[in-house]
Design an enzyme around this catalytic site. Structure first.
Site, PDB file in Angstrom:
ATOM      1  N   LYS A 121       0.728  -1.606  -0.076  1.00  0.00           N
ATOM      2  CA  LYS A 121       0.398  -0.171   0.128  1.00  0.00           C
ATOM      3  C   LYS A 121       0.290   1.814   0.005  1.00  0.00           C
ATOM      4  O   LYS A 121       0.126   2.219  -0.781  1.00  0.00           O
ATOM      5  CB  LYS A 121      -0.985  -0.264   0.666  1.00  0.00           C
ATOM      6  CG  LYS A 121      -1.676  -1.066   0.959  1.00  0.00           C
ATOM      7  CD  LYS A 121      -2.932  -1.471   2.226  1.00  0.00           C
ATOM      8  CE  LYS A 121      -2.674  -1.081   3.288  1.00  0.00           C
ATOM      9  NZ  LYS A 121      -3.235  -1.342   4.853  1.00  0.00           N
ATOM     10  N   ASP A 237       0.479   4.828  10.184  1.00  0.00           N
ATOM     11  CA  ASP A 237      -0.369   3.974   9.478  1.00  0.00           C
ATOM     12  C   ASP A 237      -1.220   3.291  11.154  1.00  0.00           C
ATOM     13  O   ASP A 237      -1.369   2.070  11.021  1.00  0.00           O
ATOM     14  CB  ASP A 237       0.192   2.788   9.446  1.00  0.00           C
ATOM     15  CG  ASP A 237      -0.360   1.806   8.562  1.00  0.00           C
ATOM     16  OD1 ASP A 237      -1.308   2.155   7.922  1.00  0.00           O
ATOM     17  OD2 ASP A 237      -0.380   0.656   8.520  1.00  0.00           O
ATOM     18  N   LYS A 277      -3.342   7.062   7.958  1.00  0.00           N
ATOM     19  CA  LYS A 277      -4.419   6.302   7.652  1.00  0.00           C
ATOM     20  C   LYS A 277      -5.875   6.504   8.694  1.00  0.00           C
ATOM     21  O   LYS A 277      -5.885   6.791   9.596  1.00  0.00           O
ATOM     22  CB  LYS A 277      -4.094   4.681   8.039  1.00  0.00           C
ATOM     23  CG  LYS A 277      -4.756   3.921   7.608  1.00  0.00           C
ATOM     24  CD  LYS A 277      -4.398   2.460   7.897  1.00  0.00           C
ATOM     25  CE  LYS A 277      -4.509   1.626   9.656  1.00  0.00           C
ATOM     26  NZ  LYS A 277      -3.668   0.132   8.906  1.00  0.00           N
TER      27      LYS A 277
END
Length: 346
Positions: A121, A237, A277
């Site tokens: 990702k 993240d 995120k």
């Protein structure tokens, strides 16, 4: 005698490589175009409203009601899956994950280190957005929040190597320490192979916990990062185990998002980038966070990487060109975040 059409051309005549048919190409393009950009008003710059005006804004209240209705609708749809056999459901979602074979291909063909879903990702984000300057003359410094087991660092290392970057790259990371007995096992990543080999580059705070939801640890991280010079990139993240209340994932993780953003705004130099995120954007806290990010960065995009499992709610907010420390918008943003972290509503 049956007539046969021309054989499908599978390989490019100019060299090796799969020749995709138009339908397959269109599908690939759709996978990589799951993103949208916030467009700033042309007549005025984005500014954070004061609390009194926001409370009186009827239009904001109407938008909030619409988002709440969408949240309820989505959760009702998810509830319809509760009676499905979990093994069959996992088999189905794996089959539907079009880019599910990317990670396997990277491992077998390129021997990628620490090749995980997170690696894929972030490498995709690095390839799509100019968050690493094309010409790095004075070096490049990054700080990685909630980073265990270290896939974002590994992906960035691979990206810089493939780009032939010769300038010195410095990095610093933090996460819930797997060596601190006070941390819950359910909130930590149990893979510490990368951490053990690079322990001198990890900051866990004076108490050793690595809990970013503590402003003291954030301040210590900022002090530690100054030893590396200007910070050009911050990634976050992080998430929180929400298995007991999956329908409230966005709300439960919102506090962590604010601490991650607080750290980024204190760490970044002018022109720096921030990747965080997040999940669905139905709650007031999420909408306000997006507004804050738009005030503090000149470019904000939201992307759903094609290597992210389509069945989950995660997306990544890519913030580029930080306006800098000391700017009115940044000062107001820090005040808002402090207000939120102290338990006050907007």
């Amino acid at each position: 005698m049956s007539s046969k059409g021309p054989k499908r051309k599978r390989y490019d005549s100019a060299g090796p490589g799969l020749q995709l048919d138009p339908a397959a190409k269109e599908q690939v393009h759709r996978l990589f175009e799951k993103k949208f950009t916030f467009h700033k008003p042309e007549d005025e710059k984005w500014m954070i409203r004061n609390l009194e005006n926001q409370a009186e804004d009827q239009n904001s209240s109407k938008i909030s009601e619409n988002l709440s209705a969408l949240k309820v609708k989505l959760n009702k749809l998810k509830d319809r899956l509760s009676d499905k056999d979990i093994i069959k459901w996992h088999t189905h979602t794996k089959f539907q994950h079009t880019s599910g074979g990317v990670m396997v291909e990277l491992k077998t063909s390129y021997q990628i280190e620490l090749c995980t879903q997170a690696w894929c990702k972030f490498y995709e984000i690095l390839s799509q957005f100019p968050i690493v300057p094309e010409e790095i003359l004075k070096g490049f410094t990054s700080v990685h929040l909630c980073e265990a087991p270290g896939a974002f660092i590994s992906a960035l290392n691979h990206f810089l190597y493939c780009k032939g970057v010769k300038a010195k790259w410095k990095w610093l990371a933090t996460t819930l320490s797997p060596y601190y007995e006070g941390n819950s096992h359910g909130q930590m990543i149990d893979d510490d192979r990368f951490i053990r080999e690079t322990l001198d580059k990890w900051y866990f705070g004076e108490d050793g916990s690595g809990n970013l939801m503590d402003s003291v640890i954030i301040d210590g991280l900022v002090t530690k990062a100054t030893e590396h010079g200007d910070v050009n990139l911050v990634t976050a993240d992080g998430s929180i185990n929400c298995q007991d209340s999956p329908s409230e994932q966005e709300l439960l993780v919102s506090e962590l998002h604010y601490y991650e953003t607080l750290a980024a705004l204190k760490l970044l130099c002018k022109g720096g980038c921030f990747v965080i995120k997040v999940f669905t954007m139905f709650e007031e806290a999420s909408i306000t966070l997006m507004y804050i990010l738009n005030c503090c960065f000149n470019q904000v995009d939201v992307i759903k990487p094609c290597t992210s499992k389509p069945g989950n709610s995660e997306v990544y907010v890519v913030c580029q060109d930080f306006i800098g420390q000391g700017q009115d918008e940044t000062v107001c943003a820090l005040q808002y975040i402090d207000n939120y972290n102290n338990g006050n509503s907007f």
